[in-house]
Design a protein around this motif. Structure first.
Motif, PDB file in Angstrom:
ATOM      1  N   GLY A  76      -2.117 -26.636  23.574  1.00  0.00           N
ATOM      2  CA  GLY A  76      -1.592 -25.979  22.462  1.00  0.00           C
ATOM      3  C   GLY A  76      -2.563 -25.761  21.253  1.00  0.00           C
ATOM      4  O   GLY A  76      -2.568 -24.374  20.729  1.00  0.00           O
ATOM      5  N   ALA A  77      -3.027 -26.800  20.878  1.00  0.00           N
ATOM      6  CA  ALA A  77      -3.979 -26.749  19.482  1.00  0.00           C
ATOM      7  C   ALA A  77      -5.170 -25.955  20.065  1.00  0.00           C
ATOM      8  O   ALA A  77      -5.744 -25.207  19.159  1.00  0.00           O
ATOM      9  CB  ALA A  77      -4.288 -28.181  19.201  1.00  0.00           C
ATOM     10  N   MET A  78      -5.717 -26.173  21.211  1.00  0.00           N
ATOM     11  CA  MET A  78      -7.015 -25.593  21.501  1.00  0.00           C
ATOM     12  C   MET A  78      -7.176 -23.949  21.824  1.00  0.00           C
ATOM     13  O   MET A  78      -7.815 -23.113  21.474  1.00  0.00           O
ATOM     14  CB  MET A  78      -8.033 -26.210  22.632  1.00  0.00           C
ATOM     15  N   PHE A  79      -5.939 -23.595  22.394  1.00  0.00           N
ATOM     16  CA  PHE A  79      -5.846 -22.222  23.066  1.00  0.00           C
ATOM     17  C   PHE A  79      -4.749 -21.335  22.385  1.00  0.00           C
ATOM     18  O   PHE A  79      -4.705 -20.352  22.879  1.00  0.00           O
ATOM     19  CB  PHE A  79      -5.901 -22.235  24.567  1.00  0.00           C
ATOM     20  N   LEU A  80      -3.643 -21.960  22.181  1.00  0.00           N
ATOM     21  CA  LEU A  80      -2.480 -21.314  21.644  1.00  0.00           C
ATOM     22  C   LEU A  80      -2.278 -21.388  20.274  1.00  0.00           C
ATOM     23  O   LEU A  80      -1.411 -20.820  20.102  1.00  0.00           O
ATOM     24  CB  LEU A  80      -1.185 -21.765  22.398  1.00  0.00           C
TER      25      LEU A  80
END
Length: 108
Positions: A76-80
């Motif tokens: 979630g943090a890296m891609f969303l």
């Protein structure tokens, strides 16, 4: 060893289903919606196989849920574009530490 590999595959399937759930936009997009169902179905099937191999349900579920939570938070943090702050990271570390203690306690 096979049980841990199946558990890892169950975790990957569950994380895939959870990320697809976010991408399904409330089940309004067909492909991510199908991935949700397939991912969760495969995750539970594999977890059932792991339990049949004799691993304790508490340990299996603790590992499955903790690693899944950590991976989903990181994805979630890296891609969303979701937030991940130091307090949340500390919480993830505590969850993983607790699961490690469960695993160590189950080995005795």
């Amino acid at each position: 060893m096979v049980a841990y590999l199946l558990l890892a595959a169950a975790i990957v399937a569950e994380v895939t289903g959870t990320v697809a759930l976010k991408l399904s936009d409330g089940f309004t997009k067909a492909v991510p919606s199908v991935v949700v169902a397939a991912g969760y179905g495969l995750a539970f099937f594999l977890m059932a196989r792991v339990l049949k191999m004799g691993m304790p349900v508490g340990v299996v579920y603790a590992i499955w849920s903790a690693v899944g939570v950590a991976l989903v938070a990181l994805i979630g943090a890296m891609f969303l574009n979701e937030q991940l702050n130091l307090t949340m990271i500390a919480g993830l570390v505590l969850i993983i530490g607790g699961v490690t203690l469960l695993e160590l306690g189950g080995a005795h």
